[in-house]
Design a protein around this motif. Sequence first.
Motif, PDB file in Angstrom:
ATOM      1  N   GLN A  43      39.868  34.955  23.581  1.00  0.00           N
ATOM      2  CA  GLN A  43      39.579  33.535  23.752  1.00  0.00           C
ATOM      3  C   GLN A  43      40.348  32.696  22.736  1.00  0.00           C
ATOM      4  N   GLN A  78      37.380  29.482  27.703  1.00  0.00           N
ATOM      5  CA  GLN A  78      37.016  30.779  28.254  1.00  0.00           C
ATOM      6  C   GLN A  78      37.927  31.063  29.449  1.00  0.00           C
ATOM      7  N   ASP A  80      38.010  33.120  31.952  1.00  0.00           N
ATOM      8  CA  ASP A  80      37.413  33.308  33.276  1.00  0.00           C
ATOM      9  C   ASP A  80      36.992  31.979  33.891  1.00  0.00           C
ATOM     10  N   THR A  81      36.489  31.082  33.059  1.00  0.00           N
ATOM     11  CA  THR A  81      36.053  29.773  33.553  1.00  0.00           C
ATOM     12  C   THR A  81      37.248  28.915  33.949  1.00  0.00           C
ATOM     13  N   ALA A  83      40.261  29.888  34.717  1.00  0.00           N
ATOM     14  CA  ALA A  83      40.992  30.492  35.844  1.00  0.00           C
ATOM     15  C   ALA A  83      40.404  30.069  37.182  1.00  0.00           C
ATOM     16  N   ALA A  84      39.129  29.703  37.181  1.00  0.00           N
ATOM     17  CA  ALA A  84      38.464  29.300  38.425  1.00  0.00           C
ATOM     18  C   ALA A  84      38.591  27.800  38.706  1.00  0.00           C
ATOM     19  N   LYS A 114      44.613  32.722  34.311  1.00  0.00           N
ATOM     20  CA  LYS A 114      44.687  33.796  35.306  1.00  0.00           C
ATOM     21  C   LYS A 114      45.563  34.947  34.810  1.00  0.00           C
ATOM     22  N   ILE A 117      43.688  37.079  32.302  1.00  0.00           N
ATOM     23  CA  ILE A 117      42.776  38.018  32.972  1.00  0.00           C
ATOM     24  C   ILE A 117      43.557  39.204  33.547  1.00  0.00           C
ATOM     25  N   ARG A 120      44.221  42.227  31.263  1.00  0.00           N
ATOM     26  CA  ARG A 120      43.121  43.053  30.748  1.00  0.00           C
ATOM     27  C   ARG A 120      43.259  44.533  31.102  1.00  0.00           C
TER      28      ARG A 120
END
Length: 201
Positions: A43, A78, A80-81, A83-84, A114, A117, A120
Amino acid sequence: MASADHGTIVGDDGLSRPPWASADPLLREYYDTEWGMPVRDEQGLYERITLEAFQAGLSWATILRKRPAFRAAFHNFQPDTVAAFTEDDVERLLLDAGIVRNRQKIRAAITNAKATIDLRPDGGLVDFVWQFQPAATPQPLTHAEIPTKSPESLALSKALRGRGFVFVGAVTMYALMEAIGMIDTHLLNSHRRGTSGVWAD
């Protein structure tokens, strides 16, 4: 404040800093406590990549003053947040006066979330970036002696682009490497030189 040798300025606290970190209290605090310290969490690293991209063409002081608003707008970075995020989020952010309202840079933040992620399964963003740490670090006496890019920042830029990142040019990546302690470009006479624990002078 009085000038010291080697390009630093001695503050009223007796500590030597480079000129850019000597006048503005916000920059001074950032320099004393954060800049050049190792960042080894996803992060935190994603946040810094994002802010370095937003800084392009602007002063770092501008970004630093807006950082609280950036953190609120991007949900504390964050991946993941972010990326959406959708085009509706892009339009929302373009109306947010607290941040730098640049459509390309906002979309870059989403693209890079994105890409973060996607890294990973291959060990993650932190290991990917830190593998480009050079074998030696600059030892500048003055600001003029600090490079603006290096073979490692060029290689990092190319590798990140290859994994889908954008706004990660060699100069921007060199600034990132400085900020996260991968290299130590504190002036030799600065009170912060060698304090990251990464480099032993």
